[in-house]
Motif scaffolding. Structure first.
Motif, PDB file in Angstrom:
ATOM      1  N   ARG A  44       0.779  -1.231   0.000  1.00 50.55           N
ATOM      2  CA  ARG A  44       0.000   0.000   0.000  1.00 50.55           C
ATOM      3  C   ARG A  44       0.819   1.295   0.000  1.00 50.55           C
ATOM      4  NH1 ARG A  44      -4.012  -2.061   4.888  1.00 50.55           N
ATOM      5  NH2 ARG A  44      -5.176  -3.609   3.651  1.00 50.55           N
ATOM      6  N   SER A  45       2.120   1.224   0.168  1.00 52.52           N
ATOM      7  CA  SER A  45       2.914   2.456   0.333  1.00 52.52           C
ATOM      8  C   SER A  45       2.820   3.347  -0.903  1.00 52.52           C
ATOM      9  CB  SER A  45       4.372   2.113   0.621  1.00 52.52           C
ATOM     10  OG  SER A  45       4.916   1.305  -0.410  1.00 52.52           O
ATOM     11  N   SER A  46       2.709   4.637  -0.642  1.00 53.04           N
ATOM     12  CA  SER A  46       2.651   5.642  -1.697  1.00 53.04           C
ATOM     13  C   SER A  46       4.049   6.204  -1.936  1.00 53.04           C
ATOM     14  CB  SER A  46       1.720   6.772  -1.270  1.00 53.04           C
ATOM     15  OG  SER A  46       2.289   7.487  -0.172  1.00 53.04           O
ATOM     16  N   PRO A  47       4.248   6.949  -3.034  1.00 48.86           N
ATOM     17  CA  PRO A  47       5.548   7.614  -3.240  1.00 48.86           C
ATOM     18  C   PRO A  47       5.932   8.517  -2.076  1.00 48.86           C
ATOM     19  CG  PRO A  47       4.289   7.616  -5.274  1.00 48.86           C
ATOM     20  CD  PRO A  47       3.370   7.085  -4.205  1.00 48.86           C
ATOM     21  N   ALA A  48       4.937   9.169  -1.469  1.00 51.73           N
ATOM     22  CA  ALA A  48       5.228  10.036  -0.317  1.00 51.73           C
ATOM     23  C   ALA A  48       5.730   9.212   0.868  1.00 51.73           C
ATOM     24  CB  ALA A  48       3.979  10.817   0.080  1.00 51.73           C
ATOM     25  N   ASP A  49       5.124   8.037   1.091  1.00 51.26           N
ATOM     26  CA  ASP A  49       5.585   7.147   2.158  1.00 51.26           C
ATOM     27  C   ASP A  49       7.036   6.730   1.910  1.00 51.26           C
ATOM     28  OD1 ASP A  49       3.123   7.029   3.563  1.00 51.26           O
ATOM     29  OD2 ASP A  49       2.370   5.515   2.161  1.00 51.26           O
ATOM     30  N   ILE A  50       7.338   6.361   0.676  1.00 52.98           N
ATOM     31  CA  ILE A  50       8.691   5.931   0.327  1.00 52.98           C
ATOM     32  C   ILE A  50       9.690   7.053   0.587  1.00 52.98           C
ATOM     33  CG2 ILE A  50      10.193   5.216  -1.583  1.00 52.98           C
ATOM     34  CD1 ILE A  50       8.264   3.041  -0.668  1.00 52.98           C
ATOM     35  N   ASP A  51       9.324   8.274   0.231  1.00 52.84           N
ATOM     36  CA  ASP A  51      10.221   9.417   0.441  1.00 52.84           C
ATOM     37  C   ASP A  51      10.500   9.638   1.928  1.00 52.84           C
ATOM     38  OD1 ASP A  51      10.418   9.880  -2.258  1.00 52.84           O
ATOM     39  OD2 ASP A  51       8.927  11.497  -2.298  1.00 52.84           O
ATOM     40  N   LYS A  52       9.467   9.504   2.770  1.00 50.02           N
ATOM     41  CA  LYS A  52       9.640   9.687   4.211  1.00 50.02           C
ATOM     42  C   LYS A  52      10.559   8.608   4.790  1.00 50.02           C
ATOM     43  CE  LYS A  52       5.114  11.788   5.128  1.00 50.02           C
ATOM     44  NZ  LYS A  52       3.800  11.589   5.802  1.00 50.02           N
ATOM     45  N   ILE A  53      10.352   7.379   4.366  1.00 51.36           N
ATOM     46  CA  ILE A  53      11.165   6.275   4.874  1.00 51.36           C
ATOM     47  C   ILE A  53      12.612   6.429   4.411  1.00 51.36           C
ATOM     48  CG2 ILE A  53      11.506   3.771   4.773  1.00 51.36           C
ATOM     49  CD1 ILE A  53       8.407   3.563   4.513  1.00 51.36           C
ATOM     50  N   LYS A  54      12.795   6.831   3.158  1.00 51.21           N
ATOM     51  CA  LYS A  54      14.149   7.046   2.638  1.00 51.21           C
ATOM     52  C   LYS A  54      14.863   8.145   3.413  1.00 51.21           C
ATOM     53  CE  LYS A  54      16.715   8.158  -1.589  1.00 51.21           C
ATOM     54  NZ  LYS A  54      16.606   8.507  -3.028  1.00 51.21           N
ATOM     55  N   ALA A  55      14.164   9.239   3.701  1.00 46.10           N
ATOM     56  CA  ALA A  55      14.763  10.336   4.469  1.00 46.10           C
ATOM     57  C   ALA A  55      15.155   9.872   5.867  1.00 46.10           C
ATOM     58  CB  ALA A  55      13.789  11.511   4.545  1.00 46.10           C
ATOM     59  N   ASN A  56      14.319   9.030   6.454  1.00 45.64           N
ATOM     60  CA  ASN A  56      14.627   8.495   7.781  1.00 45.64           C
ATOM     61  C   ASN A  56      15.894   7.644   7.749  1.00 45.64           C
ATOM     62  OD1 ASN A  56      14.248   5.774   9.492  1.00 45.64           O
ATOM     63  ND2 ASN A  56      13.502   7.496  10.702  1.00 45.64           N
ATOM     64  N   ILE A  57      16.029   6.792   6.732  1.00 49.31           N
ATOM     65  CA  ILE A  57      17.216   5.942   6.627  1.00 49.31           C
ATOM     66  C   ILE A  57      18.468   6.790   6.424  1.00 49.31           C
ATOM     67  CG2 ILE A  57      18.346   4.142   5.252  1.00 49.31           C
ATOM     68  CD1 ILE A  57      15.531   3.044   4.655  1.00 49.31           C
ATOM     69  N   GLU A  58      18.360   7.835   5.640  1.00 49.52           N
ATOM     70  CA  GLU A  58      19.500   8.738   5.442  1.00 49.52           C
ATOM     71  C   GLU A  58      19.899   9.398   6.756  1.00 49.52           C
ATOM     72  OE1 GLU A  58      18.036  11.291   2.385  1.00 49.52           O
ATOM     73  OE2 GLU A  58      18.561   9.901   0.747  1.00 49.52           O
ATOM     74  N   LEU A  59      18.905   9.770   7.560  1.00 41.11           N
ATOM     75  CA  LEU A  59      19.194  10.331   8.881  1.00 41.11           C
ATOM     76  C   LEU A  59      19.911   9.312   9.747  1.00 41.11           C
ATOM     77  CD1 LEU A  59      18.944  12.394  11.201  1.00 41.11           C
ATOM     78  CD2 LEU A  59      16.650  11.472  11.636  1.00 41.11           C
ATOM     79  N   GLN A  60      19.399   8.083   9.782  1.00 38.79           N
ATOM     80  CA  GLN A  60      20.032   7.026  10.576  1.00 38.79           C
ATOM     81  C   GLN A  60      21.491   6.834  10.162  1.00 38.79           C
ATOM     82  OE1 GLN A  60      17.736   3.308  11.225  1.00 38.79           O
ATOM     83  NE2 GLN A  60      16.128   4.315  10.059  1.00 38.79           N
ATOM     84  N   ASN A  61      21.721   6.846   8.864  1.00 38.49           N
ATOM     85  CA  ASN A  61      23.071   6.615   8.345  1.00 38.49           C
ATOM     86  C   ASN A  61      24.030   7.735   8.708  1.00 38.49           C
ATOM     87  OD1 ASN A  61      24.760   4.836   6.805  1.00 38.49           O
ATOM     88  ND2 ASN A  61      24.740   6.346   5.160  1.00 38.49           N
ATOM     89  N   SER A  62      23.507   8.933   8.977  1.00 37.04           N
ATOM     90  CA  SER A  62      24.352  10.088   9.268  1.00 37.04           C
ATOM     91  C   SER A  62      24.689  10.229  10.749  1.00 37.04           C
ATOM     92  CB  SER A  62      23.659  11.377   8.805  1.00 37.04           C
ATOM     93  OG  SER A  62      22.537  11.682   9.628  1.00 37.04           O
ATOM     94  N   LEU A  63      23.993   9.466  11.603  1.00 41.27           N
ATOM     95  CA  LEU A  63      24.185   9.630  13.046  1.00 41.27           C
ATOM     96  C   LEU A  63      25.433   8.904  13.527  1.00 41.27           C
ATOM     97  CD1 LEU A  63      20.493   9.100  14.237  1.00 41.27           C
ATOM     98  CD2 LEU A  63      21.776  11.249  14.310  1.00 41.27           C
ATOM     99  N   PRO A  64      26.282   9.572  14.305  1.00 38.24           N
ATOM    100  CA  PRO A  64      27.454   8.882  14.865  1.00 38.24           C
ATOM    101  C   PRO A  64      27.045   7.869  15.920  1.00 38.24           C
ATOM    102  CG  PRO A  64      27.266  11.100  15.767  1.00 38.24           C
ATOM    103  CD  PRO A  64      26.222  10.991  14.689  1.00 38.24           C
ATOM    104  N   GLU A  65      27.878   6.853  16.116  1.00 35.07           N
ATOM    105  CA  GLU A  65      27.557   5.780  17.061  1.00 35.07           C
ATOM    106  C   GLU A  65      27.358   6.294  18.488  1.00 35.07           C
ATOM    107  OE1 GLU A  65      27.091   2.449  16.604  1.00 35.07           O
ATOM    108  OE2 GLU A  65      27.197   2.735  14.438  1.00 35.07           O
ATOM    109  N   SER A  66      27.949   7.445  18.800  1.00 31.04           N
ATOM    110  CA  SER A  66      27.840   7.990  20.160  1.00 31.04           C
ATOM    111  C   SER A  66      26.454   8.566  20.451  1.00 31.04           C
ATOM    112  CB  SER A  66      28.900   9.080  20.374  1.00 31.04           C
ATOM    113  OG  SER A  66      28.740  10.128  19.430  1.00 31.04           O
ATOM    114  N   GLU A  67      25.682   8.866  19.415  1.00 34.99           N
ATOM    115  CA  GLU A  67      24.360   9.475  19.593  1.00 34.99           C
ATOM    116  C   GLU A  67      23.303   8.387  19.796  1.00 34.99           C
ATOM    117  OE1 GLU A  67      23.591  12.630  19.795  1.00 34.99           O
ATOM    118  OE2 GLU A  67      25.599  13.420  19.434  1.00 34.99           O
ATOM    119  N   ILE A  68      23.418   7.690  20.928  1.00 32.09           N
ATOM    120  CA  ILE A  68      22.571   6.511  21.136  1.00 32.09           C
ATOM    121  C   ILE A  68      21.092   6.869  21.193  1.00 32.09           C
ATOM    122  CG2 ILE A  68      22.087   4.558  22.650  1.00 32.09           C
ATOM    123  CD1 ILE A  68      24.965   4.688  23.593  1.00 32.09           C
TER     124      ILE A  68
END
Length: 235
Positions: free
Chosen positions: A117-141
């Motif tokens: 059921r995911s829409s293009p908008a849903d995909i964009d939000k999830i992608k942005a979240n993953i990019e945020l996760q990837n940018s966080l240093p390990e110390s920012e628990i």
């Protein structure tokens, strides 16, 4: 010390800092009640959404506890993210097991529905979240844990089932221990981010069976990592 209006860009981060300082400078001990949500919003001059984000991070850190219908209470002046993991988990072993047991039942099907059921908008939000996760240093628990919770809740939103979203939000709100335990194990965040990216690809392809299987493997991977360190009971 009194609370003062916030003007910095990241309102939730500023609120976290002020509330922590308020607890320390006013000598509030574990069990002490903080001002009401309405009073905190007024004193800090921030929205309820920004305050709730700040309180959620403070909950993840183990500094406060929200009791529905009662208020926000000081939990621990040091926070449990600073307690050695084996020591901390020994107090929450059964809770962690039940946390993952519930998610193993719910989340593979949530992922399958999201793939359908995911829409293009849903995909964009999830992608942005993953990019945020990837940018966080390990110390920012705390930030890592919050971003991970947000990822799973975004999947539930993409599934377009309000009941499932409510259930997952309830698990996220009431049981941070499973998320803390899994993401505090060494290198788990990097592995989780890659698994999140792989799952996103299944959503893009609308691969329901693949999304279901991948989410189950994702959950089992966290459990296995904990079991290998003797930190969770085997099912």
């Amino acid at each position: 010390m009194n609370l003062t209006p916030i003007s910095r860009k990241r309102l939730s981060e500023s609120a976290i800092s002020q509330i922590k300082d308020f607890i320390i400078h006013n000598g509030l001990r574990p069990g002490a009640k903080l001002p009401s949500e309405r009073e905190l919003c007024s004193k800090l001059q921030i929205s309820r959404a920004s305050l709730r984000e700040a309180v959620r991070i403070l909950e993840i850190m183990g500094l406060v506890e929200v009791l529905p219908g009662k208020g926000i209470y000081v939990k621990d002046l040091t926070g449990d993210l600073f307690v050695p993991l084996p020591t901390w988990v020994s107090d929450y072993r059964d809770t962690i097991h039940k946390h993952f047991e519930a998610r193993l039942i719910l989340e593979p099907e949530i992922a399958a529905l999201a793939a359908r059921r995911s829409s293009p908008a849903d995909i964009d939000k999830i992608k942005a979240n993953i990019e945020l996760q990837n940018s966080l240093p390990e110390s920012e628990i705390a930030a890592i844990i919050q971003a991970d919770i947000d990822f799973h809740c975004l999947l539930a939103e993409a599934a377009q089932n309000e009941t499932l979203l409510m259930l997952l939000n309830s698990i996220a709100r009431m049981s941070f221990h499973g998320w803390k335990a899994a993401l505090r194990t060494e290198s788990r965040n990097k592995t989780a981010v890659q698994e999140h990216f792989d799952l996103l690809q299944r959503l893009v392809e609308h691969d329901e069976d693949g999304a279901r299987t991948m989410m189950r493997e994702h959950m089992l991977g966290s459990i296995k990592m904990l079991e290998q360190q003797g930190l969770a009971p085997k099912s």
